[in-house]
Design a protein around this motif. Structure first.
Motif, PDB file in Angstrom:
ATOM      1  N   MET A 272       0.850  -1.189   0.000  1.00 45.53           N
ATOM      2  CA  MET A 272       0.000   0.000   0.000  1.00 45.53           C
ATOM      3  C   MET A 272       0.891   1.246   0.000  1.00 45.53           C
ATOM      4  N   ALA A 273       0.727   2.099  -1.013  1.00 46.85           N
ATOM      5  CA  ALA A 273       1.504   3.331  -1.134  1.00 46.85           C
ATOM      6  C   ALA A 273       0.623   4.503  -0.719  1.00 46.85           C
ATOM      7  N   VAL A 274       1.072   5.216   0.322  1.00 48.14           N
ATOM      8  CA  VAL A 274       0.290   6.342   0.826  1.00 48.14           C
ATOM      9  C   VAL A 274       1.236   7.346   1.464  1.00 48.14           C
ATOM     10  N   LYS A 275       1.023   8.598   1.165  1.00 47.07           N
ATOM     11  CA  LYS A 275       1.724   9.706   1.810  1.00 47.07           C
ATOM     12  C   LYS A 275       3.249   9.548   1.735  1.00 47.07           C
ATOM     13  N   GLY A 276       3.753   9.124   0.587  1.00 50.15           N
ATOM     14  CA  GLY A 276       5.183   9.075   0.376  1.00 50.15           C
ATOM     15  C   GLY A 276       5.883   7.846   0.911  1.00 50.15           C
ATOM     16  N   LEU A 277       5.133   6.858   1.421  1.00 51.50           N
ATOM     17  CA  LEU A 277       5.721   5.624   1.938  1.00 51.50           C
ATOM     18  C   LEU A 277       5.020   4.415   1.322  1.00 51.50           C
ATOM     19  N   VAL A 278       5.737   3.307   1.237  1.00 52.96           N
ATOM     20  CA  VAL A 278       5.147   2.048   0.803  1.00 52.96           C
ATOM     21  C   VAL A 278       5.092   1.118   2.012  1.00 52.96           C
ATOM     22  N   TYR A 279       3.882   0.712   2.386  1.00 53.79           N
ATOM     23  CA  TYR A 279       3.668  -0.186   3.513  1.00 53.79           C
ATOM     24  C   TYR A 279       3.457  -1.613   2.998  1.00 53.79           C
ATOM     25  N   ARG A 280       3.804  -2.572   3.836  1.00 55.26           N
ATOM     26  CA  ARG A 280       3.624  -3.971   3.472  1.00 55.26           C
ATOM     27  C   ARG A 280       2.913  -4.706   4.592  1.00 55.26           C
ATOM     28  N   SER A 281       1.966  -5.540   4.206  1.00 59.90           N
ATOM     29  CA  SER A 281       1.292  -6.429   5.152  1.00 59.90           C
ATOM     30  C   SER A 281       1.520  -7.861   4.722  1.00 59.90           C
ATOM     31  N   ASP A 282       1.859  -8.714   5.681  1.00 60.20           N
ATOM     32  CA  ASP A 282       2.022 -10.137   5.402  1.00 60.20           C
ATOM     33  C   ASP A 282       0.911 -10.978   6.016  1.00 60.20           C
ATOM     34  N   ASP A 283      -0.097 -10.298   6.576  1.00 60.04           N
ATOM     35  CA  ASP A 283      -1.195 -11.014   7.215  1.00 60.04           C
ATOM     36  C   ASP A 283      -2.545 -10.518   6.720  1.00 60.04           C
ATOM     37  N   ARG A 284      -2.578 -10.210   5.424  1.00 61.67           N
ATOM     38  CA  ARG A 284      -3.823  -9.840   4.752  1.00 61.67           C
ATOM     39  C   ARG A 284      -4.447  -8.579   5.348  1.00 61.67           C
ATOM     40  N   GLY A 285      -3.603  -7.640   5.727  1.00 60.26           N
ATOM     41  CA  GLY A 285      -4.084  -6.333   6.167  1.00 60.26           C
ATOM     42  C   GLY A 285      -4.301  -6.191   7.645  1.00 60.26           C
ATOM     43  N   ALA A 286      -4.082  -7.237   8.420  1.00 58.03           N
ATOM     44  CA  ALA A 286      -4.261  -7.106   9.869  1.00 58.03           C
ATOM     45  C   ALA A 286      -3.226  -6.161  10.458  1.00 58.03           C
ATOM     46  N   SER A 287      -2.037  -6.119   9.870  1.00 54.90           N
ATOM     47  CA  SER A 287      -0.999  -5.186  10.319  1.00 54.90           C
ATOM     48  C   SER A 287      -0.148  -4.787   9.125  1.00 54.90           C
ATOM     49  N   PHE A 288       0.275  -3.529   9.141  1.00 54.46           N
ATOM     50  CA  PHE A 288       1.145  -3.006   8.096  1.00 54.46           C
ATOM     51  C   PHE A 288       2.432  -2.495   8.725  1.00 54.46           C
ATOM     52  N   ALA A 289       3.511  -2.619   7.973  1.00 55.22           N
ATOM     53  CA  ALA A 289       4.785  -2.037   8.380  1.00 55.22           C
ATOM     54  C   ALA A 289       5.355  -1.288   7.190  1.00 55.22           C
ATOM     55  N   SER A 290       6.092  -0.247   7.470  1.00 52.72           N
ATOM     56  CA  SER A 290       6.829   0.453   6.436  1.00 52.72           C
ATOM     57  C   SER A 290       8.297   0.121   6.634  1.00 52.72           C
ATOM     58  N   PRO A 291       8.817  -0.847   5.875  1.00 55.81           N
ATOM     59  CA  PRO A 291      10.206  -1.257   6.087  1.00 55.81           C
ATOM     60  C   PRO A 291      11.198  -0.108   5.985  1.00 55.81           C
ATOM     61  N   VAL A 292      10.865   0.899   5.168  1.00 55.34           N
ATOM     62  CA  VAL A 292      11.731   2.064   5.026  1.00 55.34           C
ATOM     63  C   VAL A 292      10.939   3.282   5.480  1.00 55.34           C
ATOM     64  N   ARG A 293      11.149   3.725   6.728  1.00 53.92           N
ATOM     65  CA  ARG A 293      10.394   4.880   7.236  1.00 53.92           C
ATOM     66  C   ARG A 293      10.830   6.160   6.552  1.00 53.92           C
ATOM     67  N   GLU A 294      12.136   6.299   6.283  1.00 57.51           N
ATOM     68  CA  GLU A 294      12.609   7.463   5.541  1.00 57.51           C
ATOM     69  C   GLU A 294      12.738   7.043   4.084  1.00 57.51           C
ATOM     70  N   ALA A 295      11.613   7.101   3.371  1.00 53.73           N
ATOM     71  CA  ALA A 295      11.587   6.596   2.010  1.00 53.73           C
ATOM     72  C   ALA A 295      12.487   7.424   1.098  1.00 53.73           C
ATOM     73  N   PRO A 296      13.085   6.772   0.105  1.00 53.12           N
ATOM     74  CA  PRO A 296      13.955   7.493  -0.811  1.00 53.12           C
ATOM     75  C   PRO A 296      13.204   8.317  -1.855  1.00 53.12           C
ATOM     76  N   PHE A 297      11.898   8.114  -1.942  1.00 50.48           N
ATOM     77  CA  PHE A 297      11.132   8.820  -2.950  1.00 50.48           C
ATOM     78  C   PHE A 297      11.097  10.315  -2.608  1.00 50.48           C
ATOM     79  N   PRO A 298      11.385  11.172  -3.558  1.00 51.14           N
ATOM     80  CA  PRO A 298      11.534  12.593  -3.217  1.00 51.14           C
ATOM     81  C   PRO A 298      10.235  13.338  -2.998  1.00 51.14           C
ATOM     82  N   PHE A 299       9.086  12.737  -3.341  1.00 48.66           N
ATOM     83  CA  PHE A 299       7.838  13.477  -3.234  1.00 48.66           C
ATOM     84  C   PHE A 299       6.742  12.603  -2.618  1.00 48.66           C
ATOM     85  N   ASP A 300       5.819  13.264  -1.923  1.00 48.00           N
ATOM     86  CA  ASP A 300       4.574  12.588  -1.573  1.00 48.00           C
ATOM     87  C   ASP A 300       3.742  12.417  -2.840  1.00 48.00           C
TER      88      ASP A 300
END
Length: 807
Positions: free
Chosen positions: A151-179
């Motif tokens: 899930m990509a939102v607000k400049g970060l890509v989040y990942r869930s491995d339990d079908r959406g029960a929990s999300f993590a952003s492996p890279v909190r300081e994303a390299p993408f330059p823009f929201d």
């Protein structure tokens, strides 16, 4: 009152006697903490004996120090734009993205959608005021691992491995330059995330104006694909509002190369690029000389390897086959094509324009048949969704991966499906939207003795006698894209309601004379009448139906004929004394014509006009000094119904007040006002209050970042209404209540019912102590009230939450 009933009186008496004895014989103060469990048990035994009124139950719970708040969504249903749909090949995980808040997962076991961006699923760092309060740029399911969601939102890509029960952003300081803006004009394009059909860790992201990024380790690290250029954007358009690069992993049967390795990328303005090695590098798609698309909205592969693309900007339809592009527009005619879907069973092509009109081709685009279409609410869905039949506004369209001949559509009122049988010449869309609450809340009022009313962006005013049942209709009339920006009621007659409802489509749709439905109701919102006439603010054209629209509106405390309306676009305010038959312009000393108002944009949740709730003919107007009228900044007041206005306070009451400021008058308290800038980026966001009609203001030192203030029924024995805020007290965010005139605050909610959306409006209930209504900028409304529930952390599968009140 206690009911006469069989009761465990001996047990109750013993429990209370023990508490009284150990508490040195008094309950006058707060019981010692060690006694609370015993007292709670004793009082719990009494609860079944209490009458049906909430007051008795609440008083008992409070005495035990165990007050809990029950939070639930107000059942409206749908309403916002669902812009994307994705599912794994087995159909086990189905997700959609929304343009104003969050994304949803279909839960077959619950027979409804559930919100994925919530306080139970998102990382701790995002559980904050206005944390992820916006739509989702893109969401995708890993085809080979249905439990994996990106899930990509607000400049970060989040990942869930339990079908959406929990999300993590492996890279909190994303390299993408823009929201990324999930609500831009390009929100229907995409997909902007593509996951390899073989490797759930291989994911590609297409960004606005910064090309393609690749991760081979499940979003733990990212690198920019240098061979894909950045997309072009028109001069002056912000980066975050430009189109992203769309991505597709080419199906095995649709072309050469290793399964899952060939990837297509549409770069806006530069055309299509392809990769044969899983996105490591790209080159322009091989094509013979000739015209080819440089941008399109959506595309779809056919079983024979062809690719079809819909371009709404140039009103063209394209097909790629055998190494060349063909413009199919001469065969079908130019339309604002927004979506295309190819049936994987037989290769039939379906193309759609933005108004839901559809065409079908069974021969690869050589000939086309127009299809009739209609919509209806599905079983268990909101009945008012029938309005979509008038103009079915479409986003993403795709075929079901499991059910043959079934189309899914992401639309302007929710999610719909259509089966291609029995007739190949019609599409009957059926909503499957239950669980989605995506209306943009503009206002909510709860008149004494009446039902609460909820004012929405796009779908009017919903009057709710039953908060837990879907609305059957809305006012002022069932018209698509009618925004009711504000409501107000009068103490002289609480069933008299005014609104400034106006159609948001200022580029069209005024032919029926109902582009502005501003007016009033005399029966608490059951029926509505338009104002007989609309004034013409200086600098406007008399033929412009939106010359007087949106903004902020108020009705006098003593006279329902006396209404003041400050429209949007900084146009001059006006006053009427005959319910809109005639109008007079509000004139402020020192003003510079023509734009003398202080409500710049119709999308601002700004409420800076209020009638005193006691004093006859008294109105207050906050001016923030827009445009050439910086000298008007301050609070202005009138004591004669709007004829003459004097400035009582000069300058801004709080900094940055030109955006989402709220001015609130306290019911039953003459001259009592509260004010917040409603702005989360300012240097001074503390709450202000005045008890002298705005002449002076006192800062509430510990209260800041306030979204809005509401007032409800006073607590037993209190002389002042209960005060509710969404904001921070002592630096801690939550929903807070004060029953002692803002001296002390109780936190009655954190993120009610799990929502991380931003609160845009707060209102208390004057008839039910403790009940409060919250409106959100992209997820409808939630209401809370003291209840006999057991506090527990929010669960993603629940429709409600029980929160333990605390300080």
């Amino acid at each position: 009152m206690l009911r006469a009933a069989a009761a465990p009186w001996p047990a109750v008496a013993r429990a209370l006697a023990g508490v009284l004895r150990d508490g040195r014989g008094t309950l006058a103060g707060r019981p010692p903490p060690r006694l609370l469990p015993r007292l709670a048990a004793a009082l719990a035994a009494l609860l079944p004996l209490a009458g049906p009124g909430a007051g008795a139950r609440v008083a008992l719970a409070q005495a035990a120090g165990q007050e809990a708040y029950q939070w639930r969504h107000v059942a409206i249903g749908g309403g916002g734009f669902i812009t994307g749909y994705d599912a794994d090949p087995a159909g086990r995980t189905r997700v959609v993205r929304a343009d104003v808040y969050g994304a949803y997962l279909w839960r077959e076991d619950l027979d409804r959608w559930v919100q994925l961006a919530n306080s139970a699923s998102m990382p701790e760092a995002d559980r904050r005021q206005n944390g992820v309060a916006e739509g989702v740029y893109e969401i995708a399911v890993a085809p080979s691992r249905p439990s994996r969601i990106y899930m990509a939102v607000k400049g970060l890509v989040y990942r869930s491995d339990d079908r959406g029960a929990s999300f993590a952003s492996p890279v909190r300081e994303a390299p993408f330059p823009f929201d990324w803006d999930a609500n831009s004009e390009f929100r229907h394009a995409g997909p902007f995330l593509a996951v390899s059909p073989l490797d759930p860790d291989l994911v590609l992201l297409g960004t606005p104006s910064d090309g393609v990024w690749r991760s081979a380790d499940g979003a733990r690290s990212w690198s920019r694909v240098a061979s894909v250029p950045a997309g072009s954007r028109p001069e002056g358009v912000p980066v975050h509002r430009t189109a992203g690069t769309s991505l597709w992993f080419q199906p095995a049967a649709a072309g050469p190369g290793e399964v899952g390795a060939r990837v297509w990328a549409l770069v806006p303005g530069a055309g299509v690029f392809a990769s044969a090695n899983g996105g490591v590098d790209f080159s322009p798609l091989d094509a013979v000389d000739g015209e080819q698309p440089r941008r399109f909205n959506q595309g779809s592969f056919a079983p024979d390897g062809a690719f079809y693309a819909a371009d709404p900007w140039e009103s063209r339809l394209w097909r790629y086959r055998g190494g060349s592009w063909t413009d199919l527009t001469p065969q079908i005619g130019p339309h604002r094509f927004i979506a295309v879907a190819v049936n994987p069973r037989d290769g039939q092509v379906f193309v759609f324009d933005e108004n839901g009109r559809a065409w079908r081709s069974a021969d690869g685009g050589r000939s086309w048949w127009a299809l009739w279409h209609g919509t209806r609410p599905g079983d268990g869905d909101p009945p008012w969704l029938r309005v979509s039949n008038a103009a079915f506004i479409l986003g993403r369209v795709t075929f079901d991966p499991v059910v043959p001949d079934r189309l899914w559509a992401a639309s302007g009122t929710g999610v719909y499906y259509a089966d291609l049988v029995p007739s190949p010449l019609q599409l009957r869309w059926i909503s499957q939207t239950r669980g989605i609450e995506e209306l943009v809340a503009n206002d909510v009022i709860s008149p004494p003795g009446g039902a609460p009313l909820f004012a929405a962006w796009d779908f009017g005013v919903h009057r709710k006698e039953d908060l837990d049942r879907f609305s059957t209709s809305y006012g002022p009339r069932e018209r698509l894209l009618i925004a009711a920006q504000q409501l107000d009621w009068s103490p002289a007659d609480p069933l008299f309601i005014v609104t400034n409802a106006s159609d948001t489509r200022t580029f069209c749709c005024a032919e029926d004379g109902n582009a502005v439905l501003a007016g009033y109701s005399t029966d608490g919102g059951r029926s509505w009448r338009k104002f007989p006439a609309l004034p013409q603010p200086p600098g406007t054209d008399a033929a412009d139906p939106w010359r007087m629209s949106f903004g902020t509106i108020a009705v006098a405390a003593d006279d329902t004929r006396n209404i003041v309306w400050a429209p949007s676009f900084n146009r001059s305010p006006f006053v009427t004394r005959d319910r809109g038959r005639t109008w007079s312009r509000v004139s402020l000393a020192g003003e510079v014509l023509p734009l003398t108002g202080s409500h710049a944009h119709y999308f601002y949740t700004r409420k800076t006009l209020a009638a005193d709730r006691v004093l006859p003919g008294v109105f207050y107007l906050v001016h923030s000094g827009e445009g050439e009228n910086a000298g008007l900044a301050g609070l202005w007041a009138t004591e004669d119904g709007g004829a003459r206005w004097q400035r009582r306070f000069a300058g801004e009451i709080a900094p940055d007040s030109r955006y989402s400021a709220k001015l609130r008058a306290v019911p039953g308290q003459a001259g009592h006002l509260f004010f917040t800038s409603g702005y989360d980026g300012g240097s001074d966001t503390q709450l202000r209050r005045s008890t002298d009609g705005g002449a002076s203001w006192r800062v509430l030192e510990t209260v800041d970042r306030v979204d809005d203030i509401g007032f409800g029924r006073a607590a037993d024995g209190a002389a002042y209404p209960a005060i509710f805020i969404s904001g921070r007290v002592g630096g801690r965010y939550g929903i807070w209540r004060s029953t002692d005139n803002a001296a002390r605050w109780t936190r009655i909610g954190g993120f009610p019912a799990g929502t991380l959306d931003q609160v845009s409006v707060v209102a208390g209930d004057p008839d039910r102590f403790g009940r409060v209504y919250l409106g959100y900028k992209g997820s409808g409304w939630i209401y809370g009230q003291p209840g006999g529930c057991t506090p527990a952390p929010y669960d993603i599968s629940s429709t409600q939450e029980c929160h333990a009140a605390d300080n």
